[in-house]
Design an enzyme around this catalytic site. Structure first.
Site, PDB file in Angstrom:
ATOM      1  N   LYS A  93       0.676  -1.230   0.014  1.00 25.17           N
ATOM      2  CA  LYS A  93      -0.159  -0.152  -0.074  1.00 25.17           C
ATOM      3  C   LYS A  93       0.712   1.303   0.038  1.00 25.17           C
ATOM      4  O   LYS A  93       2.000   1.335   0.724  1.00 25.17           O
ATOM      5  CB  LYS A  93      -0.825   0.004   1.375  1.00 25.17           C
ATOM      6  CG  LYS A  93      -1.809   1.120   1.476  1.00 25.17           C
ATOM      7  CD  LYS A  93      -2.872   0.801   2.388  1.00 25.17           C
ATOM      8  CE  LYS A  93      -3.752   1.745   2.823  1.00 25.17           C
ATOM      9  NZ  LYS A  93      -4.676   1.608   3.916  1.00 25.17           N
ATOM     10  N   SER A 168      -9.274   2.493   3.487  1.00 29.33           N
ATOM     11  CA  SER A 168      -8.348   3.027   2.710  1.00 29.33           C
ATOM     12  C   SER A 168      -7.448   2.123   1.746  1.00 29.33           C
ATOM     13  O   SER A 168      -6.922   2.548   1.124  1.00 29.33           O
ATOM     14  CB  SER A 168      -7.335   4.100   3.444  1.00 29.33           C
ATOM     15  OG  SER A 168      -6.404   3.253   4.277  1.00 29.33           O
ATOM     16  N   SER A 192      -9.632   0.206   7.788  1.00 33.98           N
ATOM     17  CA  SER A 192      -9.246   0.157   6.327  1.00 33.98           C
ATOM     18  C   SER A 192      -8.744  -1.044   5.813  1.00 33.98           C
ATOM     19  O   SER A 192      -8.202  -1.269   4.566  1.00 33.98           O
ATOM     20  CB  SER A 192      -8.089   1.128   6.187  1.00 33.98           C
ATOM     21  OG  SER A 192      -8.606   2.607   6.525  1.00 33.98           O
TER      22      SER A 192
END
Length: 479
Positions: A93, A168, A192
């Site tokens: 990420k 997220s 997330s």
């Protein structure tokens, strides 16, 4: 297998699934199966990387999940050679440093430069044997529950591209659900890992705070909300990753996890929570949670109604702390991120949260005091229950635009609070939470259920996940 529904650079046909599963080296295997093929010499890591790169090219135009790609130079670690997941391709990420690639954190507020060194978690992930092919997109600083942007294209849901992939870790979820890779890094500061898992039909474990090496961003805050993990399509992949991560680093303050490989050996006391104290759950989500409760009862577990002792005051305090994080980002961005950082380039959500905090900053000491006390309250829940079963989210996956940072701030906050009504408790308290793809709404979009346990009890959650997956295997997007 090939599928004529694969996206070719457009997501305009909202009802069509977008995936990249095909008859190549990756096939439909999960990470555990691919690692076994590598160990047996039936496939080599270069073939897996090439297949993943080709798959990414097929869906990137439709779903837009990739922030940075490094297919010609995948990142591997000497420490990971021969590791449990050796040779399996993945992504990191884009809020964790990986040497040689920028860390933009989903923001246009600064110019991201290549990182000089790996973050500690990147080293832990690489030590498992995974090969990192690039970085995935996230909303600005991970503050939103949908991976959408003020001006750039959103990340779209492979099950229905007109809808959100969650956040997220939305980019990671889209890649795993679409079949580009079987496992991808995610992290969780308010849901997330678990939110995109629920949106995209995946398995997502937010571990106990401290289970993995510390997250660089979360560790600088008064209350560390952020934990790293992965998104996968099978419970055994999630279990395999955490077992591998423990070989690199084990927190002696927590019970050892080891490799979880099957269902629980004893009946469990499961508390059922259908509605959050701050939001009523919609009917499709309620149905999936209640069906899951009935399945667990049929397995011999005792399921009884329970309540969560975290109401509107907790929600207001979490919102205040959320604003504090946005304020810190804006204050320290030019020093900690890049001199090019400009607050005027922040999106509407980050700007609104920052401004809101500035109007109520005097509440901060009380907010921190109450949020810190929540850990003890959470621990008390598990004197009478082994596990709490709830929804991941209070309603089904929203369409793109519903949670856009361009929505008027007060309206956006109300929408977020009504949607993300369950997951922040585990971040504030540090308790583990597992999202499982237990069902679907009538139109076919995934619906997730959430299992919570006492601190250090990830094993119990994974065992229940194995039981539910064996009882009714998760739906497959390629079917």
């Amino acid at each position: 297998m090939t599928d004529e529904r694969i996206g070719e650079g457009s997501a305009g046909q909202a009802g069509e699934r977008v995936h990249a599963f095909t008859d190549d080296a990756l096939g439909t295997h999960d990470a555990v199966a691919l690692a076994a093929l590598v160990r047996d010499g039936e496939v080599n890591p270069r073939e897996l990387v090439a297949a993943a790169a080709a798959r990414a090219a097929r869906i990137d135009g439709a779903l837009a999940p990739v922030a940075y790609a490094s297919y010609d130079r995948p990142r591997i670690s000497r420490a990971g050679v021969g590791g449990p997941l050796w040779g399996v391709p993945t992504y990191l990420k884009d809020n964790v440093d990986l040497r040689g690639l920028p860390t933009a954190m989903g923001s246009e507020a600064f110019r991201a430069r290549p990182a000089r060194r790996n973050a500690p978690f990147a080293d832990q992930l690489l030590a498992s044997g995974l090969a990192v092919l690039g970085k995935t997109r996230l909303p600005e600083f991970g503050l939103n529950a949908s991976t959408e942007f003020a001006a750039a294209p959103p990340v779209r849901n492979p099950w229905r591209p007109s809808h959100s992939a969650g956040a997220s870790s939305g980019g990671a979820a889209a890649l795993v659900a679409a079949g580009v890779v079987p496992i991808a890094h995610a992290n969780d500061g308010g849901g997330s890992i678990r939110i995109p898992a629920a949106c995209c039909g995946l398995v997502g474990l937010k571990p106990t705070r401290g289970r993995l090496v510390g997250n660089a961003q979360g560790g600088k805050l008064p209350i560390d909300l952020v934990t790293d993990g992965v998104l996968t399509r099978t419970v055994r992949d999630t279990a395999a990753f955490f077992a591998a991560a423990e070989l690199h680093h084990r927190n002696p303050k927590l019970p050892p996890l080891g490799l979880v490989e099957g269902p629980p050996a004893r009946p469990l006391r499961i508390g059922l929570v259908v509605d959050s104290p701050i939001a009523k759950t919609d009917e499709p989500t309620r149905r999936v949670v209640e069906e899951t409760a009935a399945r667990l009862e049929a397995m011999g577990h005792r399921v009884e109604p329970a309540t969560l002792p975290f109401g509107e005051e907790f929600s207001r305090d979490f919102l205040s702390y959320w604003g504090y994080i946005a304020w810190v980002i804006a204050l320290t961005g030019p020093v900690l991120l890049d001199p090019s950082f400009r607050t005027g380039r922040l999106d509407g959500l980050t700007t609104g949260l920052r401004r809101r905090f500035r109007t109520e900053f005097r509440r901060t000491p009380g907010v921190l005091r109450r949020l810190r006390r929540a850990e003890e309250v959470y621990a008390g829940i598990f004197r009478d229950h082994d596990v709490i079963l709830s929804p991941v989210l209070a309603h089904t996956v929203p369409p793109i635009g519903h949670l856009s940072p361009n929505v008027a701030f007060e309206e956006l906050i109300e929408r977020l609070l009504r949607y993300v009504a369950f997951t922040p408790v585990n971040n504030v308290t540090g308790g583990p939470g597992l999202a499982l793809p237990a069902g679907a709404e009538p139109g076919g979009l995934p619906v997730g259920v959430h299992l919570s346990a006492a601190h250090g009890q990830e094993r119990v959650l994974l065992e229940l996940g194995f039981a539910l997956e064996a009882d009714r295997p998760w739906r497959r997007i390629e079917d």
